[in-house]
Design an enzyme around this catalytic site. Sequence first.
Site, PDB file in Angstrom:
ATOM      1  CG  LEU A 150     -53.148  35.836 -23.966  1.00  0.00           C
ATOM      2  CD1 LEU A 150     -51.952  36.782 -24.005  1.00  0.00           C
ATOM      3  CD2 LEU A 150     -54.070  36.099 -25.139  1.00  0.00           C
ATOM      4  CG  ASP A 151     -55.054  29.815 -27.602  1.00  0.00           C
ATOM      5  OD1 ASP A 151     -55.298  29.096 -26.618  1.00  0.00           O
ATOM      6  OD2 ASP A 151     -55.907  30.122 -28.456  1.00  0.00           O
ATOM      7  N   PRO A 152     -50.645  29.750 -26.779  1.00  0.00           N
ATOM      8  CG  PRO A 152     -49.631  27.684 -26.331  1.00  0.00           C
ATOM      9  CD  PRO A 152     -50.968  28.329 -26.532  1.00  0.00           C
TER      10      PRO A 152
END
Length: 308
Positions: free
Chosen positions: A31-33
């Site tokens: 998951l992207d930050p």
Amino acid sequence: MDKDEGLSSFAVVRRIRATLGGVRTGHAGSLDPFATGLLPVCVGRATRLVRFVAGGAKRYRARVCFGQATDTDDATGQPLGVPAACPESSAILQVLPEFLGEIDQIPPRYSAKRVGGRRAYRLARAGRPVRLAPSRVRVDELRLIGYDGKVAEFACQVGPGTYIRALARDLGERLGGAAHLAALRRTGVGPFEVSAATRLDGLPNRDAIAARLLDPLAALNGMPRLLVSPAEAGLLGHGRVLPYGAAGEHADQATGPPSDGEVRSAVAAPHPPAGSADESGLALIAVVSATPDGWRPLVVWNAARTSE
């Protein structure tokens, strides 16, 4: 795990690994930050199941902001071009069917895809041109559930390798304007739902982590099963190919003969010295793949029958 905004997926894995004293740990689908939500984490021997968990369908709630593109295709990037007009909800609804099924998607420039052996995001950050080839991805659901005239909320279900950022970008372009992903929350991966997940601050020590660990069959709950006898489990436990005549008629949760490369979880009723069972009373023996000669083990799990 229910990942918080601002944390990278690797940061979550690193924290859990440190709490466990260096035990091998991995996540099943980054998951992207800036995104939040479900991040399945495998520890110890279960890291060998990561690829099967990550291959499950992923479900999201996505907020798409129309009228402005960004260089990252999300809210963390710099604006590109001049603001564009926002579409009517009727126009959005009209084009959504074009994004369903198997589609070709160009990944974002700021992604982990490799270009000439280097990560695309590294080239983009260095100001280098990034030319990514389209990938074939699958979109099972893209449903509009709210729109205020600028920001739309969607329910999405996609297959592995699908970028929601790229869906937002392409949707804006298809409507004759621009768009970027304003917020993203992953609500499910395969059989897992974020409602059953815990946040990182809820795992302060080894005991708290141990209490959250699931039987490996839970991670493979969406995979068709192959019920095998103790003798057949012994063959698979030693890495042997299991002929179709031996176990094919015992398959459950699947219909018809297997197709080449089809993957199933081979399970058996545990008996000493077999491993633990899930609530169905079955224990995972191996993950197997269909070959011309029979079921070939991809991962052997039953430690009692192996040297691990």
